[in-house]
Design an enzyme around this catalytic site. Structure first.
Site, mmCIF file in Angstrom:
data_model
loop_
_atom_site.group_PDB
_atom_site.id
_atom_site.type_symbol
_atom_site.label_atom_id
_atom_site.label_comp_id
_atom_site.label_asym_id
_atom_site.label_seq_id
_atom_site.Cartn_x
_atom_site.Cartn_y
_atom_site.Cartn_z
ATOM 1 N N PHE A 177 -8.060 -8.202 4.591
ATOM 2 C CA PHE A 177 -6.860 -7.858 3.840
ATOM 3 C C PHE A 177 -5.935 -9.067 3.796
ATOM 4 O O PHE A 177 -5.728 -9.740 4.815
ATOM 5 C CB PHE A 177 -6.148 -6.657 4.456
ATOM 6 C CG PHE A 177 -5.077 -6.111 3.551
ATOM 7 C CD1 PHE A 177 -5.419 -5.337 2.458
ATOM 8 C CD2 PHE A 177 -3.750 -6.426 3.765
ATOM 9 C CE1 PHE A 177 -4.435 -4.858 1.596
ATOM 10 C CE2 PHE A 177 -2.768 -5.961 2.901
ATOM 11 C CZ PHE A 177 -3.109 -5.168 1.818
ATOM 12 N N ASP A 217 -6.892 -4.546 13.042
ATOM 13 C CA ASP A 217 -6.017 -3.923 12.055
ATOM 14 C C ASP A 217 -6.601 -2.553 11.733
ATOM 15 O O ASP A 217 -7.702 -2.447 11.183
ATOM 16 C CB ASP A 217 -5.934 -4.806 10.801
ATOM 17 C CG ASP A 217 -4.944 -4.286 9.778
ATOM 18 O OD1 ASP A 217 -4.628 -3.073 9.809
ATOM 19 O OD2 ASP A 217 -4.498 -5.078 8.926
ATOM 20 N N TYR A 228 1.902 4.624 6.458
ATOM 21 C CA TYR A 228 2.087 5.336 5.192
ATOM 22 C C TYR A 228 0.790 5.762 4.504
ATOM 23 O O TYR A 228 0.828 6.341 3.423
ATOM 24 C CB TYR A 228 2.945 4.515 4.218
ATOM 25 C CG TYR A 228 2.511 3.096 3.978
ATOM 26 C CD1 TYR A 228 1.494 2.786 3.100
ATOM 27 C CD2 TYR A 228 3.171 2.052 4.624
ATOM 28 C CE1 TYR A 228 1.116 1.475 2.873
ATOM 29 C CE2 TYR A 228 2.806 0.734 4.407
ATOM 30 C CZ TYR A 228 1.779 0.448 3.527
ATOM 31 O OH TYR A 228 1.409 -0.848 3.309
ATOM 32 N N LYS A 229 -0.345 5.499 5.139
ATOM 33 C CA LYS A 229 -1.611 5.951 4.550
ATOM 34 C C LYS A 229 -1.976 7.320 5.129
ATOM 35 O O LYS A 229 -1.402 8.337 4.761
ATOM 36 C CB LYS A 229 -2.688 4.900 4.778
ATOM 37 C CG LYS A 229 -2.426 3.570 4.058
ATOM 38 C CD LYS A 229 -3.538 2.580 4.306
ATOM 39 C CE LYS A 229 -3.391 1.319 3.476
ATOM 40 N NZ LYS A 229 -2.199 0.514 3.797
ATOM 41 N N ARG A 280 -11.514 2.595 -6.147
ATOM 42 C CA ARG A 280 -11.514 3.228 -4.823
ATOM 43 C C ARG A 280 -11.104 4.690 -4.947
ATOM 44 O O ARG A 280 -10.145 5.020 -5.645
ATOM 45 C CB ARG A 280 -10.515 2.556 -3.876
ATOM 46 C CG ARG A 280 -10.890 1.214 -3.376
ATOM 47 C CD ARG A 280 -10.028 0.806 -2.188
ATOM 48 N NE ARG A 280 -8.615 1.146 -2.337
ATOM 49 C CZ ARG A 280 -7.691 0.872 -1.417
ATOM 50 N NH1 ARG A 280 -8.024 0.283 -0.289
ATOM 51 N NH2 ARG A 280 -6.427 1.189 -1.610
#
Length: 407
Positions: free
Chosen positions: A125, A194, A219-220, A366
């Site tokens: 990422f 991560d 927030y996921k 995705r």
């Protein structure tokens, strides 16, 4: 063969079916982007209203004590801890994933004097790689990238830290955390994981893997809201040696003594920097409560069942569309990723039909599966819509090719 009656039967038998009603999900929308932004828990609005009206509005500054605002980072961290296989005193909710990465990369380098290399993989990422680059620009680190198959071989006496994302954000491929942590330790290096695409969706056992450090986003799958605070983990054995570089007043041993010289707090509290964002932490607390209430075993079981159902359904409705996620559900996160040269336009055509997934440059569609609220019927409807979009060619409309600022 996947079909709608089967999807509805699976939903009827789903032990988590009642949890969906605790989230605000617009009617007529199939939401498969919880791996980017989790849905809003219904309890969040009332909780924030209480914080604003009673704690802030009436309690004013007294609420740092009377409502115990001051302990929110630790409280929320302790709630996250069992979701990632950590002890409550090893996790704290604070700052953003990017800021926590910076703090922990710098801390790891300080714990390995004489070594400057931070090893990661190309395609990790971006913020993970950018944070290494920022420290490299200051002369504190040296970035080294190696393909997945060559990571262990790249672990030499110069490597201070192995930094990897547990579940790859594009493909959903999952690293073997225990194996790579062991290999890094054998080479004398620390490991920073991560967990942004793992926490609350797939099994994580930081303690069992003897992980050193970890970060993750709120927030996921934790449903803390857009830009929610992140979390950081430091194994207890490293607490005393931990030197975080952002020595803000809240990480001080006695912040309200207001002394001129910095002295780090004990334990995980030294990872704090500035004043905790109380409204954001209160929202995150509501999301974490829901996920912790379900438990990782049940979430994982459903996640894998959803992804297998969706994979089979798309194989029928869009047989020529290549899935780039691992076939083995135990080797991938709670998502499926597909490759198509017009993935962006296809994603926009799906959104126009009320099926919300997302796109990752240059050619990846995705579809995320949040087991707390995603239904098997959602998966079937998404597969049907995808097949129709591809067959009809509706993605070719000019409006679906116009790139928005956020993709």
């Amino acid at each position: 063969m996947s079909n709608l009656p089967e999807a509805r039967a699976l939903d009827a038998a789903d032990p988590l079916r009642s949890w969906r009603g605790l989230f605000a999900l617009p009617p007529g929308v199939v939401y498969l982007d919880g791996n980017s932004l989790g849905a809003l828990p219904l309890g969040t609005a009332s909780r924030l209203g209480e914080v604003m009206r009673r704690e802030w509005g009436e309690g004013l500054i007294r609420s740092w004590n009377t409502a115990d605002w001051i302990s929110l980072p630790r409280r929320v961290g302790a709630m996250i801890a069992p979701l990632v296989g950590a002890a409550p005193h090893e996790v704290i909710a604070c700052d953003s994933t990017s800021v926590n990465l910076f703090k922990l990369i710098a801390a790891a380098l300080a714990m390995r004097p004489g070594r400057k290399v931070v090893l990661s993989e190309p395609g990790n990422f971006p913020t993970d790689l950018y944070m290494i680059a920022g420290l490299e620009a200051q002369g504190l680190a040296e970035r080294r990238l190696a393909p997945r198959a060559e990571l262990v071989a790249a672990l030499d006496e110069d490597v201070a830290l192995l930094l990897l994302t547990h579940v790859h954000y594009k493909t959903g491929a999952m690293h073997d955390m225990a194996r790579l942590t062991r290999a890094a330790h054998d080479a004398g290096a620390l490991v920073l994981w991560d967990l942004s695409h793992s926490a609350g969706a797939v099994p994580v056992d930081l303690t069992g893997c003897e992980a050193d450090l970890a970060v993750g986003c709120g927030y996921k799958y934790l449903n803390g809201g857009p830009g929610a605070p992140a979390f950081a983990f430091v194994a207890e054995r490293h607490h005393e040696a931990l030197q975080q570089p952002l020595t803000g007043w809240m990480g001080h041993a006695a912040p309200f003594a207001f002394t001129d010289d910095y002295a780090p707090a004990s334990g995980i509290d030294r990872l704090l920097t500035g004043t905790p964002p109380i409204l954001a932490l209160a929202a995150l607390e509501e999301g974490v409560k829901l996920i912790a209430g379900i438990g990782m075993e049940r979430l994982t079981t459903k996640s894998r069942a959803l992804s297998e159902f969706l994979r089979a359904a798309i194989a029928e409705t869009a047989p020529g569309l290549p899935c780039i996620s691992p076939e083995d559900p135990t080797a991938r996160g709670s998502q499926l990723s597909f490759r198509h040269p017009e993935a962006y336009a296809i994603c926009q055509a799906l959104i126009a039909r009320g099926v919300i997934g997302d796109f990752r440059d240059p050619d990846i569609l995705r579809l995320g599966l949040a087991p707390a609220y995603t239904r098997f019927e959602d998966c079937w409807n998404a597969a049907q819509a995808l097949g129709e979009v591809l067959e009809s060619g509706e993605w070719e409309r000019p409006e679906y090719r116009q790139r928005a600022a956020v993709t």
